[in-house]
Design a protein around this motif. Sequence first.
Motif, short mmCIF file in Angstrom:
data_model
loop_
_atom_site.label_atom_id
_atom_site.label_comp_id
_atom_site.label_asym_id
_atom_site.label_seq_id
_atom_site.Cartn_x
_atom_site.Cartn_y
_atom_site.Cartn_z
N PHE A 115 34.25 79.91 -5.15
CA PHE A 115 33.83 81.30 -5.25
C PHE A 115 32.30 81.39 -5.32
N THR A 116 31.69 80.54 -6.15
CA THR A 116 30.24 80.54 -6.30
C THR A 116 29.57 80.04 -5.03
N ARG A 117 30.15 79.03 -4.39
CA ARG A 117 29.59 78.54 -3.13
C ARG A 117 29.61 79.64 -2.06
N ASN A 118 30.69 80.42 -2.02
CA ASN A 118 30.76 81.53 -1.07
C ASN A 118 29.67 82.55 -1.37
N ASN A 119 29.49 82.87 -2.63
CA ASN A 119 28.44 83.84 -3.00
C ASN A 119 27.05 83.30 -2.67
N TYR A 120 26.85 82.02 -2.91
CA TYR A 120 25.57 81.38 -2.57
C TYR A 120 25.33 81.47 -1.05
#
Length: 93
Positions: free
Chosen positions: A9-14
């Motif tokens: 999820f965080t990688r997608n947001n990044y």
Amino acid sequence: MLALKDDAFTRNNYANVLRDSGKTEKAKAAYRQAIATDGALVTPYINLASLLISDGDIDAAKTLIEQGVVATQGDDQARLQKFLSDLEAAGKG
């Protein structure tokens, strides 16, 4: 961002931040990392496919979405199937 929480999820947001900053190649890599981390998360498939379509790489986008259909279930799978159908209906498949 990833130092605080390194998950799909965080990688997608990044990747979204990278994309919005015009760093599309880095964004593509981050979306791919998100997918590798959690293949059942639908948003990186759609985000990466959208970038691929913008680049004119329709075949790669279609292949990516097909992989996502296999990796997801339920509403997420239906969302990807609709994305693929819309892509094909637009004459891009």
